[in-house]
Design a protein around this motif. Structure first.
Motif, PDB file in Angstrom:
ATOM      1  N   GLY A  32      27.242 -33.035   6.303  1.00  0.00           N
ATOM      2  CA  GLY A  32      26.191 -32.091   6.653  1.00  0.00           C
ATOM      3  C   GLY A  32      25.768 -31.296   5.441  1.00  0.00           C
ATOM      4  N   VAL A  33      25.106 -30.171   5.681  1.00  0.00           N
ATOM      5  CA  VAL A  33      24.544 -29.353   4.602  1.00  0.00           C
ATOM      6  C   VAL A  33      24.968 -27.905   4.797  1.00  0.00           C
ATOM      7  CG1 VAL A  33      22.423 -28.547   3.498  1.00  0.00           C
ATOM      8  CG2 VAL A  33      22.562 -30.903   4.338  1.00  0.00           C
ATOM      9  N   VAL A  34      25.382 -27.274   3.704  1.00  0.00           N
ATOM     10  CA  VAL A  34      25.772 -25.863   3.707  1.00  0.00           C
ATOM     11  C   VAL A  34      24.802 -25.087   2.824  1.00  0.00           C
ATOM     12  CG1 VAL A  34      27.591 -24.210   3.142  1.00  0.00           C
ATOM     13  CG2 VAL A  34      28.196 -26.453   4.070  1.00  0.00           C
ATOM     14  N   THR A  35      24.355 -23.959   3.307  1.00  0.00           N
ATOM     15  CA  THR A  35      23.494 -23.071   2.526  1.00  0.00           C
ATOM     16  C   THR A  35      24.309 -21.875   2.062  1.00  0.00           C
ATOM     17  OG1 THR A  35      21.575 -23.714   3.871  1.00  0.00           O
ATOM     18  CG2 THR A  35      21.353 -21.737   2.530  1.00  0.00           C
ATOM     19  N   LEU A  36      24.176 -21.575   0.770  1.00  0.00           N
ATOM     20  CA  LEU A  36      24.976 -20.495   0.185  1.00  0.00           C
ATOM     21  C   LEU A  36      24.094 -19.555  -0.616  1.00  0.00           C
ATOM     22  CD1 LEU A  36      26.686 -23.455  -0.822  1.00  0.00           C
ATOM     23  CD2 LEU A  36      28.432 -21.769  -0.305  1.00  0.00           C
ATOM     24  N   LYS A  37      24.487 -18.296  -0.603  1.00  0.00           N
ATOM     25  CA  LYS A  37      23.841 -17.277  -1.425  1.00  0.00           C
ATOM     26  C   LYS A  37      24.831 -16.847  -2.505  1.00  0.00           C
ATOM     27  CE  LYS A  37      21.456 -14.194   0.757  1.00  0.00           C
ATOM     28  NZ  LYS A  37      21.101 -13.006   1.601  1.00  0.00           N
ATOM     29  N   LEU A  38      24.435 -16.951  -3.757  1.00  0.00           N
ATOM     30  CA  LEU A  38      25.285 -16.601  -4.895  1.00  0.00           C
ATOM     31  C   LEU A  38      24.790 -15.277  -5.461  1.00  0.00           C
ATOM     32  CD1 LEU A  38      25.210 -20.122  -6.621  1.00  0.00           C
ATOM     33  CD2 LEU A  38      26.687 -19.346  -4.738  1.00  0.00           C
ATOM     34  N   TYR A  39      25.694 -14.291  -5.507  1.00  0.00           N
ATOM     35  CA  TYR A  39      25.237 -12.964  -5.929  1.00  0.00           C
ATOM     36  C   TYR A  39      26.385 -12.169  -6.543  1.00  0.00           C
ATOM     37  CZ  TYR A  39      23.046  -8.340  -5.715  1.00  0.00           C
ATOM     38  OH  TYR A  39      22.529  -7.105  -6.025  1.00  0.00           O
ATOM     39  N   LYS A  40      26.272 -11.901  -7.825  1.00  0.00           N
ATOM     40  CA  LYS A  40      27.195 -11.011  -8.548  1.00  0.00           C
ATOM     41  C   LYS A  40      28.662 -11.280  -8.231  1.00  0.00           C
ATOM     42  CE  LYS A  40      24.015  -7.232  -9.511  1.00  0.00           C
ATOM     43  NZ  LYS A  40      24.057  -7.445 -10.976  1.00  0.00           N
ATOM     44  N   GLY A  41      29.077 -12.517  -8.461  1.00  0.00           N
ATOM     45  CA  GLY A  41      30.475 -12.896  -8.283  1.00  0.00           C
ATOM     46  C   GLY A  41      30.837 -13.323  -6.884  1.00  0.00           C
ATOM     47  N   ASN A  42      29.910 -13.246  -5.954  1.00  0.00           N
ATOM     48  CA  ASN A  42      30.188 -13.575  -4.559  1.00  0.00           C
ATOM     49  C   ASN A  42      29.545 -14.892  -4.153  1.00  0.00           C
ATOM     50  OD1 ASN A  42      31.535 -11.009  -3.503  1.00  0.00           O
ATOM     51  ND2 ASN A  42      29.679 -10.196  -4.446  1.00  0.00           N
ATOM     52  N   VAL A  43      30.260 -15.641  -3.323  1.00  0.00           N
ATOM     53  CA  VAL A  43      29.732 -16.850  -2.694  1.00  0.00           C
ATOM     54  C   VAL A  43      29.653 -16.565  -1.202  1.00  0.00           C
ATOM     55  CG1 VAL A  43      30.036 -19.316  -2.315  1.00  0.00           C
ATOM     56  CG2 VAL A  43      30.835 -18.285  -4.449  1.00  0.00           C
ATOM     57  N   ILE A  44      28.436 -16.481  -0.691  1.00  0.00           N
ATOM     58  CA  ILE A  44      28.219 -16.079   0.702  1.00  0.00           C
ATOM     59  C   ILE A  44      27.616 -17.257   1.457  1.00  0.00           C
ATOM     60  CG2 ILE A  44      27.079 -14.425   2.228  1.00  0.00           C
ATOM     61  CD1 ILE A  44      26.794 -12.684  -0.453  1.00  0.00           C
ATOM     62  N   VAL A  45      28.337 -17.748   2.452  1.00  0.00           N
ATOM     63  CA  VAL A  45      27.823 -18.833   3.280  1.00  0.00           C
ATOM     64  C   VAL A  45      26.829 -18.250   4.277  1.00  0.00           C
ATOM     65  CG1 VAL A  45      28.405 -20.618   4.954  1.00  0.00           C
ATOM     66  CG2 VAL A  45      29.947 -20.174   3.026  1.00  0.00           C
ATOM     67  N   THR A  46      25.601 -18.780   4.271  1.00  0.00           N
ATOM     68  CA  THR A  46      24.569 -18.272   5.176  1.00  0.00           C
ATOM     69  C   THR A  46      24.114 -19.309   6.198  1.00  0.00           C
ATOM     70  OG1 THR A  46      22.802 -18.876   3.620  1.00  0.00           O
ATOM     71  CG2 THR A  46      23.714 -16.652   3.443  1.00  0.00           C
ATOM     72  N   GLY A  47      24.540 -20.562   6.050  1.00  0.00           N
ATOM     73  CA  GLY A  47      24.144 -21.569   7.021  1.00  0.00           C
ATOM     74  C   GLY A  47      24.955 -22.835   6.859  1.00  0.00           C
ATOM     75  N   ARG A  48      25.127 -23.546   7.960  1.00  0.00           N
ATOM     76  CA  ARG A  48      25.799 -24.849   7.929  1.00  0.00           C
ATOM     77  C   ARG A  48      25.285 -25.670   9.098  1.00  0.00           C
ATOM     78  NH1 ARG A  48      27.434 -19.985   9.188  1.00  0.00           N
ATOM     79  NH2 ARG A  48      29.422 -19.747   8.154  1.00  0.00           N
ATOM     80  N   GLU A  49      24.964 -26.945   8.830  1.00  0.00           N
ATOM     81  CA  GLU A  49      24.473 -27.838   9.871  1.00  0.00           C
ATOM     82  C   GLU A  49      25.013 -29.237   9.626  1.00  0.00           C
ATOM     83  OE1 GLU A  49      20.249 -28.302   9.830  1.00  0.00           O
ATOM     84  OE2 GLU A  49      20.130 -28.558   7.650  1.00  0.00           O
ATOM     85  N   SER A  50      25.202 -29.983  10.740  1.00  0.00           N
ATOM     86  CA  SER A  50      25.772 -31.321  10.618  1.00  0.00           C
ATOM     87  C   SER A  50      25.404 -32.156  11.832  1.00  0.00           C
ATOM     88  CB  SER A  50      27.296 -31.249  10.499  1.00  0.00           C
ATOM     89  OG  SER A  50      27.868 -32.543  10.620  1.00  0.00           O
ATOM     90  N   PRO A  51      25.098 -33.448  11.594  1.00  0.00           N
ATOM     91  CA  PRO A  51      24.890 -34.342  12.735  1.00  0.00           C
ATOM     92  C   PRO A  51      26.184 -34.608  13.496  1.00  0.00           C
ATOM     93  CG  PRO A  51      24.888 -35.590  10.686  1.00  0.00           C
ATOM     94  CD  PRO A  51      24.898 -34.144  10.305  1.00  0.00           C
ATOM     95  N   LYS A  52      27.324 -34.253  12.893  1.00  0.00           N
ATOM     96  CA  LYS A  52      28.631 -34.440  13.530  1.00  0.00           C
ATOM     97  C   LYS A  52      29.235 -33.113  14.009  1.00  0.00           C
ATOM     98  CE  LYS A  52      28.789 -38.888  12.391  1.00  0.00           C
ATOM     99  NZ  LYS A  52      29.804 -39.392  11.463  1.00  0.00           N
ATOM    100  N   SER A  53      28.394 -32.106  14.161  1.00  0.00           N
ATOM    101  CA  SER A  53      28.883 -30.769  14.490  1.00  0.00           C
ATOM    102  C   SER A  53      29.572 -30.733  15.855  1.00  0.00           C
ATOM    103  CB  SER A  53      27.720 -29.781  14.476  1.00  0.00           C
ATOM    104  OG  SER A  53      28.173 -28.487  14.857  1.00  0.00           O
ATOM    105  N   LEU A  54      30.661 -29.969  15.925  1.00  0.00           N
ATOM    106  CA  LEU A  54      31.360 -29.712  17.185  1.00  0.00           C
ATOM    107  C   LEU A  54      30.975 -28.356  17.772  1.00  0.00           C
ATOM    108  CD1 LEU A  54      34.923 -30.975  16.159  1.00  0.00           C
ATOM    109  CD2 LEU A  54      33.210 -32.201  17.508  1.00  0.00           C
ATOM    110  N   TYR A  55      30.121 -27.667  17.065  1.00  0.00           N
ATOM    111  CA  TYR A  55      29.684 -26.354  17.540  1.00  0.00           C
ATOM    112  C   TYR A  55      28.670 -26.537  18.663  1.00  0.00           C
ATOM    113  CZ  TYR A  55      27.798 -21.605  17.481  1.00  0.00           C
ATOM    114  OH  TYR A  55      27.401 -20.337  17.831  1.00  0.00           O
ATOM    115  N   SER A  56      28.900 -25.886  19.801  1.00  0.00           N
ATOM    116  CA  SER A  56      28.015 -26.015  20.952  1.00  0.00           C
ATOM    117  C   SER A  56      27.503 -24.640  21.353  1.00  0.00           C
ATOM    118  CB  SER A  56      28.747 -26.650  22.141  1.00  0.00           C
ATOM    119  OG  SER A  56      27.957 -26.575  23.316  1.00  0.00           O
ATOM    120  N   SER A  57      26.222 -24.411  21.130  1.00  0.00           N
ATOM    121  CA  SER A  57      25.640 -23.132  21.528  1.00  0.00           C
ATOM    122  C   SER A  57      25.670 -22.974  23.048  1.00  0.00           C
ATOM    123  CB  SER A  57      24.207 -23.027  21.019  1.00  0.00           C
ATOM    124  OG  SER A  57      23.413 -24.105  21.502  1.00  0.00           O
ATOM    125  N   THR A  58      25.640 -24.090  23.764  1.00  0.00           N
ATOM    126  CA  THR A  58      25.704 -24.029  25.225  1.00  0.00           C
ATOM    127  C   THR A  58      27.037 -23.461  25.695  1.00  0.00           C
ATOM    128  OG1 THR A  58      24.253 -25.951  25.400  1.00  0.00           O
ATOM    129  CG2 THR A  58      25.544 -25.381  27.344  1.00  0.00           C
TER     130      THR A  58
END
Length: 410
Positions: free
Chosen positions: A347-373
């Motif tokens: 899948g794909v992970v979106t990250l924000k890089l800022y002054k020494g920090n790595v901040i995960v802001t998004g993650r998506e995958s066709p194999k995701s086990l996450y269910s909003s339902t």
């Protein structure tokens, strides 16, 4: 006469082209009268390696006995990436940048020894550190009868002045900055740089800024965050911002992002395998970003049981890498389990890089086990009956209730 007492005829030296390994080269020639084969590996340390060839020639090495190889892709593909599938951290913080380079160097030394008919290998690690263990465990695992020469444990030199005097006597070029005591020692490759010793030995003194070579300070990093995406397939990074890249290119690109945003600095006191504590300054800009991204993509693609088991195995895996047991059956067994867990980590992970920090802001995958339902607080359309939780809790509370009743009676 046993194989271990026969005179050494040819030795493969792990050769950087620097002053110390050049001294070792000449010492081998004089001490053993042996033919020396030099091996210089490009692991992304950022140094020009052709001068090593010129220096080896100047010191009498035959052209056919000089090996200079670009191992960056193999290093990342076959060593760094497998380790990152495990999310390996030694003592909870060290991303193992030095440790993971040693088995590859050792493997190529043994392969070159076989190809050239050498009966010994030699490294330049000191007798106080971990690297001597990592090199030699790897040598023995791959070639049990190999002879090993460790000059720092064997020679009679007692000081830096002795080494400089030997170099002068043997017409080994000495750079001006090598005549005095180096303020600290450095090891570097595509994954990291590490600095230890001298000005860094007091763990209560902040390291001077000139120690840091791969990152700007977080305070001087841009005031605007950098947003990137990393694509994964079977647990390995395969793209950045949607562009497919080779393993080494991915790590080099992430290093650039990390350097510019002050990411990956670590000041730690670690427990060496040989028994002492040491203070080190590590810079792992791209690796730090990759570690956070991999954890993020696992968070939506790994089952809870698999994820928790992986987290239990990780400290043992990291310890094996740190100690030098890369070629051990137990590391390979753990690797097989870890690789099995990565089959659907994509899948794909979106990250924000800022002054020494790595901040995960998004993650998506066709194999995701996450269910909003399932997770929603709104109407889940019957996907989860909340009343079922009561029985679940009572069953899990049974032993606690039993203990509580006994304690009240007591």
């Amino acid at each position: 006469m046993t194989s271990q007492t026969k005179p050494i005829k040819k030795v493969v030296l792990a050769y950087s082209g620097g002053l110390d390994t050049s001294i070792i080269l000449k010492w081998l020639q004089q001490t053993y009268g042996a033919e020396v084969v030099t091996f210089t590996a490009d692991l992304g340390q950022g140094e020009e390696l052709e001068p090593a060839r010129a220096k080896a020639l100047m010191l009498g090495i035959k052209p056919e006995n000089i090996y200079i190889e670009d191992l960056r892709e193999e290093f990342v593909r076959d060593y760094v990436f497998p380790m990152f599938r495990a999310n390996a951290l030694y003592e909870g913080i060290y991303l193992l940048g030095t440790s993971i380079a040693r088995p590859l160097i050792s493997k190529r030394q043994i392969e070159i020894a076989r190809a050239t008919g050498a009966d010994a290998v030699c490294h330049g690690a000191t007798g106080k550190g971990n690297d001597q263990v990592r090199f030699e465990l790897s040598y023995y695992a791959l070639e049990p009868s190999i002879r090993i020469i460790a000059p720092w444990r064997d020679w009679s030199f007692k000081s830096r002045e002795d080494l400089i005097a030997f170099a002068e006597q043997n017409q080994i070029p000495i750079a001006k900055d090598k005549r005095g005591e180096a303020p600290f020692s450095v090891d570097a490759n595509l994954l990291h740089s590490s600095s230890e010793g001298k000005v860094l030995e007091d763990p209560n003194v902040e390291p001077p800024q000139y120690v840091f070579q791969r990152t700007v300070s977080p305070e001087e990093a841009p005031d605007k965050p950098t947003v990137i995406t990393i694509g994964f397939k079977q647990g390995d990074a395969v793209s950045i911002n949607g562009t497919p890249m080779s393993p080494a290119t991915i790590l080099a690109t992430l290093n650039d992002y990390g350097r510019e945003n002050g990411i990956g600095r670590v000041d730690l006191v670690e427990n060496r395998f040989v028994g002492m504590k040491s203070r080190g300054i590590y810079e792992t800009p791209g690796g730090t970003i990759l570690w956070h991204a991999h954890r993020a993509i696992e968070s939506i693609t790994l089952d809870r049981g698999a994820m928790h088991l992986k987290d239990e195995l990780m400290p043992r895996y990291a310890e094996l890498v740190y100690y030098g047991f890369w070629f051990s059956p137990e590391r390979e067994m753990l690797q097989a389990a870890i690789d099995k867990s990565q089959e659907h980590v994509e899948g794909v992970v979106t990250l924000k890089l800022y002054k020494g920090n790595v901040i995960v802001t998004g993650r998506e995958s066709p194999k995701s086990l996450y269910s909003s339902t399932l997770v929603t607080f709104e109407d889940d359309k019957g996907a989860y009956d909340q009343k079922d939780a009561a029985g679940f809790i009572k069953l899990n509370a049974l032993r606690l209730r039993t203990l509580g009743q006994r304690d009240r009676q007591g």
